[in-house]
Design a protein around this motif. Sequence first.
Motif, PDB file in Angstrom:
ATOM      1  N   HIS A   1      35.116 -29.191  25.506  1.00 58.12           N
ATOM      2  CA  HIS A   1      36.847 -29.732  25.170  1.00 58.12           C
ATOM      3  C   HIS A   1      36.832 -30.254  26.591  1.00 58.12           C
ATOM      4  O   HIS A   1      37.256 -32.144  27.104  1.00 58.12           O
ATOM      5  N   ALA A   2      36.337 -30.063  27.778  1.00 53.84           N
ATOM      6  CA  ALA A   2      36.445 -30.879  28.916  1.00 53.84           C
ATOM      7  C   ALA A   2      35.806 -32.052  29.147  1.00 53.84           C
ATOM      8  O   ALA A   2      35.874 -33.090  29.672  1.00 53.84           O
ATOM      9  N   HIS A   3      34.091 -31.531  28.268  1.00 54.69           N
ATOM     10  CA  HIS A   3      33.178 -32.916  28.172  1.00 54.69           C
ATOM     11  C   HIS A   3      34.040 -33.516  27.673  1.00 54.69           C
ATOM     12  O   HIS A   3      33.804 -34.923  27.797  1.00 54.69           O
ATOM     13  N   VAL A   4      34.484 -33.509  26.308  1.00 55.83           N
ATOM     14  CA  VAL A   4      35.150 -35.105  25.512  1.00 55.83           C
ATOM     15  C   VAL A   4      36.140 -35.094  26.043  1.00 55.83           C
ATOM     16  O   VAL A   4      36.103 -36.230  25.853  1.00 55.83           O
ATOM     17  N   LEU A   5      37.054 -34.717  26.497  1.00 62.30           N
ATOM     18  CA  LEU A   5      38.006 -34.847  27.445  1.00 62.30           C
ATOM     19  C   LEU A   5      37.674 -35.869  28.133  1.00 62.30           C
ATOM     20  O   LEU A   5      38.421 -37.073  28.652  1.00 62.30           O
ATOM     21  N   ASP A   6      36.955 -35.534  29.225  1.00 63.54           N
ATOM     22  CA  ASP A   6      36.440 -36.444  30.672  1.00 63.54           C
ATOM     23  C   ASP A   6      35.667 -37.677  30.436  1.00 63.54           C
ATOM     24  O   ASP A   6      36.184 -38.479  30.754  1.00 63.54           O
ATOM     25  N   THR A   7      35.140 -37.390  29.144  1.00 62.97           N
ATOM     26  CA  THR A   7      34.722 -38.928  28.796  1.00 62.97           C
ATOM     27  C   THR A   7      35.648 -40.031  28.677  1.00 62.97           C
ATOM     28  O   THR A   7      35.301 -41.030  28.423  1.00 62.97           O
TER      29      THR A   7
ATOM     30  N   TRP B   1      40.127 -39.965  37.895  1.00 63.87           N
ATOM     31  CA  TRP B   1      39.445 -40.857  36.567  1.00 63.87           C
ATOM     32  C   TRP B   1      39.498 -42.271  37.014  1.00 63.87           C
ATOM     33  O   TRP B   1      38.580 -43.047  36.949  1.00 63.87           O
ATOM     34  N   ARG B   2      40.450 -42.735  37.616  1.00 64.54           N
ATOM     35  CA  ARG B   2      40.722 -43.971  38.822  1.00 64.54           C
ATOM     36  C   ARG B   2      40.149 -44.391  39.536  1.00 64.54           C
ATOM     37  O   ARG B   2      39.828 -45.409  39.955  1.00 64.54           O
ATOM     38  N   GLY B   3      40.376 -42.957  39.900  1.00 63.03           N
ATOM     39  CA  GLY B   3      39.434 -43.446  41.587  1.00 63.03           C
ATOM     40  C   GLY B   3      37.745 -43.170  41.160  1.00 63.03           C
ATOM     41  O   GLY B   3      37.283 -43.573  41.698  1.00 63.03           O
ATOM     42  N   SER B   4      36.952 -43.305  39.877  1.00 62.26           N
ATOM     43  CA  SER B   4      35.339 -43.633  39.592  1.00 62.26           C
ATOM     44  C   SER B   4      35.783 -44.955  38.738  1.00 62.26           C
ATOM     45  O   SER B   4      34.791 -45.231  38.101  1.00 62.26           O
ATOM     46  N   SER B   5      36.204 -45.779  38.752  1.00 63.89           N
ATOM     47  CA  SER B   5      37.356 -47.056  37.692  1.00 63.89           C
ATOM     48  C   SER B   5      36.912 -47.981  39.160  1.00 63.89           C
ATOM     49  O   SER B   5      37.464 -48.170  40.243  1.00 63.89           O
TER      50      SER B   5
END
Length: 232
Positions: A8-14, A85-89
């Motif tokens: 779940h975490a992998h799908v959510l994060d990606t 997420w925005r911090g690594s974008s």
Amino acid sequence: MPTGRGLHAHVLDTVGRRIVDGQLTPGTVLRPELVADEFGVSRSVVREALRVLQSLGLVEPRQRVGTQVLGIGSWELLAPTVIRWRGSSPSYFAQQRELLELRLGVEPVAASLAAGTPGASAVLDAAQAMLDACGRQDSRAYLEADVRFHRALLEASGNAVFAHFAGTVEALLRTRTSESRDTITRWTLDAAARHEAVGRALVAGDGAAAAAAAGELVRVTRDEFIAEAPSA
């Protein structure tokens, strides 16, 4: 391959990162069966991830259309997950400027309220831990002390909304570790001294001085980020 909650975490994060990065543009329809096939997971795992993305304002289920990607105007921009997420974008610097401008309106007020309270000493202790970390050139210890400083400051204000904002500030501070520019990640003695000035004013019970010092602290940091932001 992750299992259980890890799936779940992998799908959510990606998928979350793809939306924030702009790989999935507003209006794009996410089809659970295709997402499930891509990640090799069950549709229930995908549905759970989509529910979290919906709670963060990144997607919205629409009747006879499907789950559509939403634009930034709908995102929960103060949520730690979205900040990460925005911090690594590519919007790293834009987010830093936006939230530093918000902090400029919050932290001086919090400092004025926190002056002379029982929580003031925790703010000063954290600032002094930052100075100590500078002397040891320990960037990890510096970051942890910086996080403690801002959390203690906001909590000492006695304002529950300010205290809740501490999670947002912590998430923002932690995104700085992903930026490789020395001028951003090399925490300096001058910056630690500005934190200490806030702490000393708080312990002295001087609300006006604490507010001024907190405003200077955030203002200098904002200006540093604006100066370092890549040209458009």
